[in-house]
Design an enzyme around this catalytic site. Structure first.
Site, mmCIF file in Angstrom:
data_model
loop_
_atom_site.group_PDB
_atom_site.id
_atom_site.type_symbol
_atom_site.label_atom_id
_atom_site.label_comp_id
_atom_site.label_asym_id
_atom_site.label_seq_id
_atom_site.Cartn_x
_atom_site.Cartn_y
_atom_site.Cartn_z
ATOM 1 N N HIS A 159 6.043 -38.099 21.281
ATOM 2 C CA HIS A 159 6.341 -39.496 20.935
ATOM 3 C C HIS A 159 7.807 -39.843 21.167
ATOM 4 C CE1 HIS A 159 2.386 -40.175 19.414
ATOM 5 N NE2 HIS A 159 2.486 -39.212 18.529
ATOM 6 N N ASP A 195 -3.393 -34.476 23.174
ATOM 7 C CA ASP A 195 -3.234 -34.797 21.752
ATOM 8 C C ASP A 195 -4.044 -36.064 21.434
ATOM 9 O OD1 ASP A 195 -1.062 -34.139 19.356
ATOM 10 O OD2 ASP A 195 -1.686 -36.251 19.395
ATOM 11 N N HIS A 197 -3.171 -38.566 19.748
ATOM 12 C CA HIS A 197 -2.308 -39.743 19.808
ATOM 13 C C HIS A 197 -1.661 -39.878 21.193
ATOM 14 C CE1 HIS A 197 -2.338 -38.335 15.550
ATOM 15 N NE2 HIS A 197 -2.529 -39.619 15.314
ATOM 16 N N ASP A 284 -5.364 -32.386 17.276
ATOM 17 C CA ASP A 284 -5.786 -33.336 16.242
ATOM 18 C C ASP A 284 -6.988 -34.163 16.711
ATOM 19 O OD1 ASP A 284 -2.636 -35.243 16.571
ATOM 20 O OD2 ASP A 284 -3.983 -34.392 18.079
HETATM 21 N N1 LIG Z 1 -1.925 -44.294 9.661
HETATM 22 C C1 LIG Z 1 -0.984 -43.997 10.729
HETATM 23 C C2 LIG Z 1 0.016 -42.973 10.294
HETATM 24 C C3 LIG Z 1 0.715 -42.418 11.525
HETATM 25 N N2 LIG Z 1 1.351 -41.195 11.224
HETATM 26 C C4 LIG Z 1 2.115 -40.656 12.336
HETATM 27 C C5 LIG Z 1 1.207 -39.895 13.285
HETATM 28 C C6 LIG Z 1 2.059 -39.039 14.203
HETATM 29 C C7 LIG Z 1 1.229 -38.174 15.129
HETATM 30 C C8 LIG Z 1 2.096 -37.112 15.739
HETATM 31 C C9 LIG Z 1 1.385 -36.298 16.845
HETATM 32 O O1 LIG Z 1 0.234 -35.632 16.328
HETATM 33 O O2 LIG Z 1 0.968 -37.127 17.904
HETATM 34 C C10 LIG Z 1 2.353 -35.248 17.380
HETATM 35 F F1 LIG Z 1 1.766 -34.545 18.360
HETATM 36 F F2 LIG Z 1 3.442 -35.823 17.868
HETATM 37 F F3 LIG Z 1 2.704 -34.415 16.410
HETATM 38 ZN ZN LIG Z 2 -1.242 -36.317 17.525
#
Ligand SMILES: NCCCNCCCCCC(O)(O)C(F)(F)F
Ligand SMILES: [Zn+2]
Length: 342
Positions: A159, A195, A197, A284
């Site tokens: 990110h 991932d 996200h 995830d």
């Molecule tokens: N309700 C939404 C809450 C969002 N919280 C942040 C999620 C971050 C994900 C991080 C990730 O898993 O993409 C990484 F790989 F970078 F670690």
């Molecule tokens: Zn993630």
């Protein structure tokens, strides 16, 4: 497969994050890396080595001087004001404001952040610096001829853009490693981000470049974090037009849909004919992940590794997310074993 790992990740363990309107323990916790490392050992995946230190130069190939200056001095500045709790941002140069870098620390934190999910603690800089060195050390192994290597990075990085942190990410480990391949003579590098996200940082870093092809399979930003990048119409710009592929998927997607998207991404990567493939390995996408909505099961990660192996390219795996801590090791190492066994 060689694993690069450092205990320095333990230096970053923030007090909490906002979940459901409450301050709760961080999902991105040290135990994540412990579980992956334990599984690497249990499965006898291969040797495990400490990272070498390649200094700031390869990191500065991706991140701006202002940003690196902020990350290195933030905690000292915060502590000098008498603070002991984690440092967190709160005000950002959103739409209708002016993105002028302020002089004060709090303003700079917001200038260099896109959300409140990248807390800064006393050990954060050392942890993220070493995480980047982990990626660079694994990169050297592949550049030296290894078919693959695993950079067990924590904190993650996808990110983070050139000068903006967020989503538990500070330095973009996979981008730093990709640039190192190019600086060492590679002509074309592909990054496959699996991932859950969208890797908004990785996309933004290479968006106008044709020497790095970036493919993302992720929860659609129409409903999922990071909410403001990751749509299918983002295909690159300028010289990079056609070298960015987003495959946003609906909540609840399981292997039938996810595996088809992987096949699409792999076909595009094959056509790009990269010298090397980097994988932003977040798990995830797992059905029991507490913050995600896909439905992959543990055997699917073996299939994922097998499909990536079919590309027939030297491959560097860089750890990203995954929050079902009990199964993170099984799922991440399944990808690596699926790759190796193919
Ligand atoms: N309700 C939404 C809450 C969002 N919280 C942040 C999620 C971050 C994900 C991080 C990730 O898993 O993409 C990484 F790989 F970078 F670690
Ligand atoms: Zn993630």
């Amino acid at each position: 497969m060689l694993t690069i790992y450092s205990d320095d990740h333990r230096l970053h363990h923030a007090q909490g994050e906002m979940v459901g309107g409450e301050f709760q323990p961080c999902f991105e916790m040290p135990a994540r890396a412990d579980h992956v490392l334990a599984r690497v050992k249990a499965q006898q995946l291969g040797a495990i080595r400490e990272p070498e230190d390649f200094g700031l130069t390869p990191i500065a190939r991706i991140h701006s001087a202002d940003y690196l200056d902020f990350l290195q001095k933030a905690w000292a500045g915060w502590a000098a004001q008498g603070n002991t709790a984690d440092f967190l941002p709160g005000v950002f140069p959103a739409r209708h404001l002016r993105a002028k870098r302020p002089d004060d620390l709090y303003g700079q934190y917001g200038f260099h952040s896109f959300d409140c999910f990248a807390p800064i603690t006393a050990g954060t800089w050392q942890a993220v610096y070493t995480s980047a060195q982990v990626a660079l050390t694994a990169q050297r192994e592949v550049a030296a001829g290894a078919r693959s290597a695993f950079a067990l990075c924590r904190p993650p990085g996808h990110h983070a853009s050139a000068d903006v942190m967020g989503g538990y990410c500070y330095l973009n480990n996979v981008a730093i490693a990709a640039q190192a391949f190019l600086d060492q003579g590679a002509k074309r590098v592909a990054i496959l981000d699996v991932d859950y996200h969208h890797g908004n940082g990785t996309q933004s870093i290479f968006y106008e470049r044709a020497d790095v092809f970036v493919a993302n399979i992720h929860g659609s930003p129409s409903f999922e974090y990071p909410h403001f990048l990751g749509y299918a119409d983002e295909t690159g710009a300028g010289a990079g037009e056609g070298y960015n592929l987003n495959l946003p998927l609906a909540a609840g997607s399981a292997w039938d849909v996810w595996g088809a998207a992987l096949d699409t991404a792999c076909k595009r990567i094959a056509a790009y004919d990269a010298d090397v493939v980097l994988v932003s390995l977040g798990v995830d996408t797992y059905q029991n992940d507490p913050i995600s909505s896909f439905k992959l099961d543990s055997p699917d990660y073996l299939r994922m590794g097998q499909r990536i192996a079919a590309l027939g390219k030297p491959t560097l795996f860089v750890m990203e997310g995954g929050y079902a801590v009990a199964e993170i090791g099984i799922n991440a190492v399944n990808v690596l074993e699926g790759f190796q066994g193919a």
